[in-house]
Structures are given as C-alpha cells and as structure tokens.
Design a protein around this motif. Structure first.
Motif, PDB file in Angstrom:
ATOM      1  N   ASP A  32      40.926  44.807  46.050  1.00  0.00           N
ATOM      2  CA  ASP A  32      40.552  44.276  44.737  1.00  0.00           C
ATOM      3  C   ASP A  32      40.872  42.789  44.647  1.00  0.00           C
ATOM      4  O   ASP A  32      40.186  41.979  45.250  1.00  0.00           O
ATOM      5  N   THR A  33      41.931  42.407  43.960  1.00  0.00           N
ATOM      6  CA  THR A  33      42.144  40.973  43.734  1.00  0.00           C
ATOM      7  C   THR A  33      43.602  40.557  43.845  1.00  0.00           C
ATOM      8  O   THR A  33      44.078  39.700  43.087  1.00  0.00           O
TER       9      THR A  33
ATOM     10  N   TRP B 165      42.791  53.345  39.123  1.00  0.00           N
ATOM     11  CA  TRP B 165      43.564  53.508  40.348  1.00  0.00           C
ATOM     12  C   TRP B 165      42.789  52.877  41.510  1.00  0.00           C
ATOM     13  O   TRP B 165      41.554  52.862  41.506  1.00  0.00           O
ATOM     14  N   HIS B 166      43.527  52.386  42.500  1.00  0.00           N
ATOM     15  CA  HIS B 166      42.869  51.933  43.717  1.00  0.00           C
ATOM     16  C   HIS B 166      42.238  53.129  44.437  1.00  0.00           C
ATOM     17  O   HIS B 166      42.840  54.201  44.523  1.00  0.00           O
TER      18      HIS B 166
ATOM     19  N   HIS C  70      37.886  40.926  43.414  1.00  0.00           N
ATOM     20  CA  HIS C  70      37.815  41.799  42.234  1.00  0.00           C
ATOM     21  C   HIS C  70      36.567  42.681  42.240  1.00  0.00           C
ATOM     22  O   HIS C  70      36.023  42.996  41.176  1.00  0.00           O
ATOM     23  N   ASP C  71      36.134  43.087  43.435  1.00  0.00           N
ATOM     24  CA  ASP C  71      34.918  43.906  43.549  1.00  0.00           C
ATOM     25  C   ASP C  71      35.202  45.353  43.960  1.00  0.00           C
ATOM     26  O   ASP C  71      34.257  46.108  44.222  1.00  0.00           O
ATOM     27  N   GLU C  72      36.451  45.759  44.012  1.00  0.00           N
ATOM     28  CA  GLU C  72      36.737  47.146  44.363  1.00  0.00           C
ATOM     29  C   GLU C  72      36.199  48.083  43.279  1.00  0.00           C
ATOM     30  O   GLU C  72      36.430  47.871  42.084  1.00  0.00           O
ATOM     31  N   VAL C  73      35.467  49.101  43.695  1.00  0.00           N
ATOM     32  CA  VAL C  73      34.995  50.123  42.752  1.00  0.00           C
ATOM     33  C   VAL C  73      36.108  51.144  42.623  1.00  0.00           C
ATOM     34  O   VAL C  73      36.275  52.038  43.457  1.00  0.00           O
TER      35      VAL C  73
END
Length: 355
Positions: free
Chosen positions: A28-29, A73-74, A294-297
């Motif tokens: 993510d970020t 959640w990741h 910041h592109d993690e779904v």
C-alpha cells in the motif's frame, strides 16, 4: 525474507553511489527512504545511512472513526510484520557496510568501531502525511522508539501528541508560491541538509489532496547547490499545485513522484486522483521516476465500502487513453511520451535506487 535480501543487496550500491534508496514496506503506502550522509557530515553512532520511515502500517486492521463506518486489512502481507524486524534488517545493513569499509580506504565516513548491542533503533525520522490510520497507525507507530523524531501534518501531529508517547513531535512547514525558499522549511532537530514540507491547496479544507516534499543535499551540503527531492502524494494532489516547485530557491531536482494509478471515489467525491492526474503531475514536476503508491486493493468492511468505487489503471492504458483524446500531440506536449521517465510499481519488500 525479500526485504532483508533487497536491503542487503542494495547496501553497497547506496553507500558507494551516494544515491537514495526507496523501499516499499507493504503493498500500500508505507515506505522507507534511505539517504547516505553528505560527505562533510559526521554521522552519529557509527552510522553510514539515514533512514526515514513514511506512513508505517504493517499489520492488523485500520479503522476510520468507527469500525462500522470503515475498516480495512492488508491483503498482501507487509514485508516486515513488526518494527523490530525492520530494525534488525537495518542493523544488518549497517554491519555489512562497516565490515567492508572500516578496515579499508573506502568512502566510509562513520566513526570507527562495531555497532553496540544496545543500538537497536535505526529509524532516524518518521514522516506522517495524514491523520487517518492507514497512514498514522497507532499500533505500528507505538512499536517505534519513543525518542525517534516525528514530523507530521498539523492534524496528524495533534493526534500523535495526544498519545503522549513520542518525545519529539512537530508539524511540518508549508511549501508554496509565497514560500519557495528551501531554507525556510528547516525544522528543529532535523539535519540541516534535509528539509520536509507540505504542499497544500487552500481550496481543500481537509488537505486530503496534498503532498509531502522531501528535499535533501547529499552531494555537497552547501546552500547554493542544486537540491534533490521527491514528492509523496498518496491520494494525489491537483497537478497544477506542483507548479510552485519551479519557483524553488535553490532549484529542486525532483527525483521521484509517488502517486497512485487507481481512481477511487465515494459517490461523486474523488478520494484518490488516479493515473491521469499522476501523468500530468509527473510532467509538471519533471520527476525522473514515477512510483505508484496507495494502490493495494485491501479487504474492506463497514458502511463506506458499499459506496467505494475503484477504477484500476495501468500505465499502458492511461497513456493510450490520453493519446486517444488528442488526434495530434505537439512535440512539447506533456502526453507525448514517457521516454525519459522510469515508471515503477514496487511490490511489498522491493527497493528502487534513485539514480
């Protein structure tokens, strides 16, 4: 461990080339920016590298306001699960550098002698871009040594100060057309060769679409030198607001733009500005690298999740779309090509040497 291997492999490249290293700690970020100390600066505690931890959220859920409202959640595990694991990797990296150079005529500029067992904290500065818990995560932050300086946006600094955990919490200065002097962003307790400021829009009441400008002089450490830096904007910033960078004094050479590809909205409100804005921001900033962030779904729950809409772009798709909208592109058009730009979509644990 991928992160450990990447950091160890890059250790000598960072030190010998005197170039920054950007490491993605999760999908993510959360980021680690590693800087070699300037040649005329004596590093503390027999250290060779300066480590800046940005928006750390390593594990567990993050909640905005209430769990019924928004909870995430990741999906992809972070490259390290704890700050202790990260510090162990950073300690090993320092030890590798020392073992190669302390007995030679190499370029090491740290004090001699092995690292002490008591030296367990290798995070030199924490930078927080927003007060939301996917950027300002209390569980992860409280794992960091309380003596580590924290530099945050005003809202995040107030929140972190309310915990009464960290000894040094400061809010960062603003960089703008009215305040373009690099030296004006000096913060007490931060090395004089490093400056960190925020770029905001007066029309954005919550400063949701803002950016963090991290600038440094790791070559000469003189005020009249050309300064290098990166722009970190996890939600995106209106590209036009980066025009103030051209007024910077001294001039800032932007190495990297950290801006996501995904266009994320709740109803009519755009949360993450996405690839089209990023492409324009890259051209305005003139960055050598464009790094997605910041592109993690993520796995999501709560009320907000039912209204969240995500448009996933690839770099190839956004370039095709921009070119389709214009029958002919002028040679100087910011959409003409990406020949001089290095795009990177770093996985969790991957690193990029900014040359």
């Amino acid at each position: 461990m991928r992160l450990k291997e990447d950091l160890e492999n890059a250790a000598f490249s960072v030190f010998e080339s005197r170039r920054p290293l950007l490491t993605h700690l999760n999908a993510d970020t959360s980021w680690l920016l590693t800087l070699p100390y300037p040649p005329n600066v004596n590093p503390p505690l027999r250290r060779a590298l300066f480590n800046i931890l940005i928006d750390p959220w390593l594990q567990g859920p993050q909640t905005d306001y209430f769990s019924w409202f928004s909870k995430q959640w990741h999906v992809i595990p972070s490259s390290v699960q704890t700050i202790a694991e990260l510090n162990a990797c950073l300690r090993t990296r320092e030890s590798l550098i020392r073992s190669r150079y302390e007995s030679s005529d190499g370029p090491i500029n740290a004090a001699s002698g092995p690292l002490e067992d008591s030296e367990s904290n290798f995070i030199d500065l924490v930078v927080i871009s927003h007060e939301f818990t996917d950027h300002c995560n209390p569980k992860t932050l409280r794992e960091i040594s309380s003596s580590t300086p924290v530099l945050a946006t005003k809202a995040a600094a107030r929140l972190i100060s309310s915990w009464r955990y960290f000894q040094h919490v400061q809010s960062m200065a603003t960089f703008s057309n009215e305040k373009p002097a690099w030296k004006d962003t000096l913060i007490d307790g931060i090395p004089s060769w490093l400056r960190i400021a925020r770029i905001i829009s007066n029309k954005d009441a919550m400063s949701f679409h803002s950016a963090i400008l991290i600038t440094f002089d790791i070559v000469s450490s003189t005020e009249d030198a050309s300064i290098e830096g990166l722009v970190y904007t996890p939600h995106g910033i209106n590209a036009d607001h980066l025009k103030s960078l051209s007024l910077a004094s001294p001039r800032i050479n932007i190495l990297a733009l950290l801006h996501g590809l995904h266009d994320i909205r709740i109803s009519r409100r755009q949360l993450n500005l996405g690839a089209h804005n990023a492409l324009r921001a890259q051209r305005i900033s003139g960055s050598r690298y464009w790094v997605s962030t910041h592109d993690e779904v993520k796995k999501a729950g709560g009320l907000v999740n039912h209204f969240l809409r995500r448009k996933i772009w690839t770099i190839e798709d956004v370039l095709k779309e921009e070119k389709r909208k214009k029958e002919k592109l002028d040679v100087g058009s910011p959409l003409a090509d990406m020949r001089d730009v290095h795009f990177a979509n770093l996985a969790s644990g991957e690193s990029l040497l900014l040359k």
